[in-house]
Every structure is written in structure tokens, then in C-alpha cells.
Design a protein around this motif. Structure first.
Motif, PDB file in Angstrom:
ATOM      1  N   GLY A   1       0.825  -1.190   0.000  1.00 44.64           N
ATOM      2  CA  GLY A   1       0.000   0.000   0.000  1.00 44.64           C
ATOM      3  C   GLY A   1       0.866   1.250   0.000  1.00 44.64           C
ATOM      4  N   PHE A   2       0.213   2.374  -0.188  1.00 46.04           N
ATOM      5  CA  PHE A   2       0.907   3.657  -0.213  1.00 46.04           C
ATOM      6  C   PHE A   2       0.144   4.646   0.662  1.00 46.04           C
ATOM      7  CE2 PHE A   2       1.723   1.475  -4.146  1.00 46.04           C
ATOM      8  CZ  PHE A   2       3.085   1.613  -4.312  1.00 46.04           C
ATOM      9  N   TYR A   3       0.864   5.346   1.532  1.00 38.13           N
ATOM     10  CA  TYR A   3       0.311   6.413   2.345  1.00 38.13           C
ATOM     11  C   TYR A   3       0.364   7.670   1.484  1.00 38.13           C
ATOM     12  CZ  TYR A   3       0.317   9.977   6.059  1.00 38.13           C
ATOM     13  OH  TYR A   3       0.047  11.059   6.849  1.00 38.13           O
ATOM     14  N   VAL A   4      -0.782   8.296   1.283  1.00 41.76           N
ATOM     15  CA  VAL A   4      -0.858   9.465   0.411  1.00 41.76           C
ATOM     16  C   VAL A   4      -1.354  10.666   1.204  1.00 41.76           C
ATOM     17  CG1 VAL A   4      -1.927  10.428  -1.658  1.00 41.76           C
ATOM     18  CG2 VAL A   4      -1.351   8.001  -1.586  1.00 41.76           C
ATOM     19  N   SER A   5      -0.488  11.666   1.360  1.00 32.30           N
ATOM     20  CA  SER A   5      -0.895  12.910   1.978  1.00 32.30           C
ATOM     21  C   SER A   5      -1.710  13.708   0.969  1.00 32.30           C
ATOM     22  CB  SER A   5       0.340  13.713   2.406  1.00 32.30           C
ATOM     23  OG  SER A   5      -0.052  14.998   2.825  1.00 32.30           O
ATOM     24  N   LEU A   6      -2.827  14.241   1.421  1.00 30.28           N
ATOM     25  CA  LEU A   6      -3.691  15.031   0.541  1.00 30.28           C
ATOM     26  C   LEU A   6      -3.513  16.530   0.752  1.00 30.28           C
ATOM     27  CD1 LEU A   6      -6.990  12.947   0.766  1.00 30.28           C
ATOM     28  CD2 LEU A   6      -5.122  12.761  -0.890  1.00 30.28           C
ATOM     29  N   ASP A   7      -2.511  16.912   1.540  1.00 27.10           N
ATOM     30  CA  ASP A   7      -2.294  18.332   1.841  1.00 27.10           C
ATOM     31  C   ASP A   7      -2.226  19.204   0.599  1.00 27.10           C
ATOM     32  OD1 ASP A   7      -2.345  18.532   4.599  1.00 27.10           O
ATOM     33  OD2 ASP A   7      -0.235  18.005   4.815  1.00 27.10           O
TER      34      ASP A   7
ATOM     35  N   PRO B   1      -4.993  15.147   6.571  1.00 23.48           N
ATOM     36  CA  PRO B   1      -5.600  14.535   5.392  1.00 23.48           C
ATOM     37  C   PRO B   1      -4.674  13.531   4.694  1.00 23.48           C
ATOM     38  CG  PRO B   1      -4.860  16.740   4.855  1.00 23.48           C
ATOM     39  CD  PRO B   1      -4.608  16.535   6.323  1.00 23.48           C
ATOM     40  N   PHE B   2      -5.034  12.242   4.788  1.00 21.50           N
ATOM     41  CA  PHE B   2      -4.301  11.217   4.073  1.00 21.50           C
ATOM     42  C   PHE B   2      -5.241  10.069   3.744  1.00 21.50           C
ATOM     43  CE2 PHE B   2      -4.180   9.364   8.258  1.00 21.50           C
ATOM     44  CZ  PHE B   2      -4.209   8.000   8.026  1.00 21.50           C
ATOM     45  N   ILE B   3      -4.848   9.287   2.758  1.00 23.21           N
ATOM     46  CA  ILE B   3      -5.546   8.052   2.425  1.00 23.21           C
ATOM     47  C   ILE B   3      -4.493   6.970   2.199  1.00 23.21           C
ATOM     48  CG2 ILE B   3      -7.615   9.111   1.439  1.00 23.21           C
ATOM     49  CD1 ILE B   3      -6.444   8.692  -1.335  1.00 23.21           C
ATOM     50  N   ILE B   4      -4.926   5.730   2.274  1.00 21.44           N
ATOM     51  CA  ILE B   4      -4.088   4.590   1.938  1.00 21.44           C
ATOM     52  C   ILE B   4      -4.603   4.054   0.611  1.00 21.44           C
ATOM     53  CG2 ILE B   4      -3.317   2.283   2.610  1.00 21.44           C
ATOM     54  CD1 ILE B   4      -2.403   4.367   4.619  1.00 21.44           C
ATOM     55  N   VAL B   5      -3.716   3.948  -0.379  1.00 16.94           N
ATOM     56  CA  VAL B   5      -4.118   3.397  -1.673  1.00 16.94           C
ATOM     57  C   VAL B   5      -3.324   2.120  -1.933  1.00 16.94           C
ATOM     58  CG1 VAL B   5      -4.771   5.628  -2.625  1.00 16.94           C
ATOM     59  CG2 VAL B   5      -2.488   4.793  -3.017  1.00 16.94           C
TER      60      VAL B   5
ATOM     61  N   ASN C   1      -0.949   2.640  -9.726  1.00 18.00           N
ATOM     62  CA  ASN C   1      -1.326   3.686 -10.681  1.00 18.00           C
ATOM     63  C   ASN C   1      -1.940   4.888  -9.971  1.00 18.00           C
ATOM     64  OD1 ASN C   1      -0.506   2.232 -13.031  1.00 18.00           O
ATOM     65  ND2 ASN C   1      -2.318   0.970 -12.781  1.00 18.00           N
ATOM     66  N   ASP C   2      -2.784   4.637  -8.972  1.00 19.59           N
ATOM     67  CA  ASP C   2      -3.325   5.743  -8.171  1.00 19.59           C
ATOM     68  C   ASP C   2      -2.186   6.473  -7.471  1.00 19.59           C
ATOM     69  OD1 ASP C   2      -5.886   5.123  -8.925  1.00 19.59           O
ATOM     70  OD2 ASP C   2      -6.527   4.378  -6.964  1.00 19.59           O
ATOM     71  N   ALA C   3      -1.254   5.729  -6.893  1.00 20.72           N
ATOM     72  CA  ALA C   3      -0.123   6.338  -6.189  1.00 20.72           C
ATOM     73  C   ALA C   3       0.689   7.219  -7.141  1.00 20.72           C
ATOM     74  CB  ALA C   3       0.759   5.260  -5.577  1.00 20.72           C
ATOM     75  N   ALA C   4       0.879   6.771  -8.371  1.00 20.90           N
ATOM     76  CA  ALA C   4       1.651   7.546  -9.347  1.00 20.90           C
ATOM     77  C   ALA C   4       0.965   8.866  -9.682  1.00 20.90           C
ATOM     78  CB  ALA C   4       1.856   6.725 -10.614  1.00 20.90           C
ATOM     79  N   ILE C   5      -0.350   8.884  -9.709  1.00 22.80           N
ATOM     80  CA  ILE C   5      -1.089  10.113 -10.004  1.00 22.80           C
ATOM     81  C   ILE C   5      -0.825  11.170  -8.926  1.00 22.80           C
ATOM     82  CG2 ILE C   5      -3.418  11.101 -10.093  1.00 22.80           C
ATOM     83  CD1 ILE C   5      -4.293   8.510 -11.499  1.00 22.80           C
ATOM     84  N   PHE C   6      -0.658  10.727  -7.666  1.00 25.20           N
ATOM     85  CA  PHE C   6      -0.460  11.666  -6.564  1.00 25.20           C
ATOM     86  C   PHE C   6       0.981  12.160  -6.466  1.00 25.20           C
ATOM     87  CE2 PHE C   6      -4.173   9.130  -5.094  1.00 25.20           C
ATOM     88  CZ  PHE C   6      -5.093  10.144  -5.232  1.00 25.20           C
ATOM     89  N   GLY C   7       1.916  11.540  -7.166  1.00 27.66           N
ATOM     90  CA  GLY C   7       3.290  12.013  -7.264  1.00 27.66           C
ATOM     91  C   GLY C   7       4.050  12.070  -5.963  1.00 27.66           C
ATOM     92  N   PHE C   8       4.557  13.279  -5.620  1.00 30.16           N
ATOM     93  CA  PHE C   8       5.460  13.437  -4.485  1.00 30.16           C
ATOM     94  C   PHE C   8       4.779  13.273  -3.130  1.00 30.16           C
ATOM     95  CE2 PHE C   8       3.660  17.572  -5.227  1.00 30.16           C
ATOM     96  CZ  PHE C   8       3.467  18.091  -3.962  1.00 30.16           C
ATOM     97  N   ASN C   9       3.481  13.179  -3.085  1.00 29.63           N
ATOM     98  CA  ASN C   9       2.746  13.061  -1.823  1.00 29.63           C
ATOM     99  C   ASN C   9       2.587  11.607  -1.373  1.00 29.63           C
ATOM    100  OD1 ASN C   9       2.126  15.843  -1.452  1.00 29.63           O
ATOM    101  ND2 ASN C   9       0.710  15.668  -3.156  1.00 29.63           N
ATOM    102  N   VAL C  10       3.410  10.691  -1.899  1.00 26.82           N
ATOM    103  CA  VAL C  10       3.232   9.258  -1.680  1.00 26.82           C
ATOM    104  C   VAL C  10       4.419   8.678  -0.921  1.00 26.82           C
ATOM    105  CG1 VAL C  10       3.035   7.039  -2.848  1.00 26.82           C
ATOM    106  CG2 VAL C  10       1.864   9.035  -3.772  1.00 26.82           C
ATOM    107  N   ILE C  11       4.117   7.862   0.094  1.00 32.02           N
ATOM    108  CA  ILE C  11       5.133   7.139   0.847  1.00 32.02           C
ATOM    109  C   ILE C  11       4.774   5.656   0.822  1.00 32.02           C
ATOM    110  CG2 ILE C  11       6.209   6.805   3.107  1.00 32.02           C
ATOM    111  CD1 ILE C  11       5.354   9.727   3.732  1.00 32.02           C
ATOM    112  N   PRO C  12       5.650   4.783   0.285  1.00 35.69           N
ATOM    113  CA  PRO C  12       5.351   3.343   0.294  1.00 35.69           C
ATOM    114  C   PRO C  12       5.271   2.842   1.743  1.00 35.69           C
ATOM    115  CG  PRO C  12       7.181   3.813  -1.169  1.00 35.69           C
ATOM    116  CD  PRO C  12       6.902   5.072  -0.401  1.00 35.69           C
ATOM    117  N   MET C  13       4.315   1.966   1.993  1.00 37.04           N
ATOM    118  CA  MET C  13       4.156   1.361   3.306  1.00 37.04           C
ATOM    119  C   MET C  13       4.983   0.076   3.351  1.00 37.04           C
ATOM    120  SD  MET C  13       0.085   1.971   3.854  1.00 37.04           S
ATOM    121  CE  MET C  13       0.070   1.020   5.350  1.00 37.04           C
ATOM    122  N   PRO C  14       5.509  -0.280   4.529  1.00 42.18           N
ATOM    123  CA  PRO C  14       6.280  -1.523   4.622  1.00 42.18           C
ATOM    124  C   PRO C  14       5.370  -2.732   4.404  1.00 42.18           C
ATOM    125  CG  PRO C  14       5.951  -0.561   6.790  1.00 42.18           C
ATOM    126  CD  PRO C  14       5.413   0.420   5.781  1.00 42.18           C
ATOM    127  N   PRO C  15       5.938  -3.845   3.943  1.00 46.65           N
ATOM    128  CA  PRO C  15       5.132  -5.055   3.764  1.00 46.65           C
ATOM    129  C   PRO C  15       4.519  -5.492   5.090  1.00 46.65           C
ATOM    130  CG  PRO C  15       7.320  -5.325   2.824  1.00 46.65           C
ATOM    131  CD  PRO C  15       7.308  -4.022   3.557  1.00 46.65           C
TER     132      PRO C  15
END
Length: 71
Positions: free
Chosen positions: A2-8, A46-50, A54-68
Motif C-alpha cells: 500500500g501507499f500512504y498518500v498525503s492530501l495536503d 488529510p491522508f488516504i491509503i491506496v 497507478n493511483d499512487a503515481a497520479i499523486f506524485g510526491f505526496n506518496v510514501i510506500p508502506m512496509p510489507p
């Protein structure tokens, strides 16, 4: 994975492009609907988990990969 996505700094139009449609809002929360699932986002943090890379790529620099999960 998953990816942690900040929506700031994510524009509403970018969220809509990825299928996250705002359906409700109050003073503390925003509710987005994504493929029939409601996702509640706190305005103060404001954050979501995706799951979709492909969704993570759309959000660009606001994405942090989550550990397995097995870590």
C-alpha cells in the motif's frame, strides 16, 4: 503493498481523476467515495491509503510506500 498518500497539496481534480469523489464534508471530515467504498479523511491530517500503484503515481510526491505486512 500500500501507499500512504498525503492530501495536503493534492487538488480536488487530481483526486477525481483517480476516482475519489467527494460526497460529504463537515468541519472535521471529508468523505470520498472510491469504487463504492466510502473513505473518511480528517481535515487536520488529510491522508488516504491506496493499494493501486497507478493511483499512487497520479499523486506524485505526496506518496510514501508502506512496509510489507510481514515485517
Amino acid at each position: 503493498m500500500g501507499f500512504y498518500v498525503s492530501l495536503d497539496e493534492v487538488e480536488e481534480s487530481t483526486l477525481e481523476l483517480a476516482g475519489y469523489i467527494k460526497v460529504a464534508e463537515d468541519d472535521l471530515h471529508i468523505v470520498y467515495r472510491h469504487f463504492g467504498e466510502d473513505i473518511i479523511v480528517l481535515k487536520d491530517d488529510p491522508f488516504i491509503i491506496v493499494d493501486d500503484v497507478n493511483d499512487a503515481a497520479i499523486f506524485g510526491f505526496n506518496v510514501i510506500p508502506m512496509p510489507p505486512e510481514d515485517c
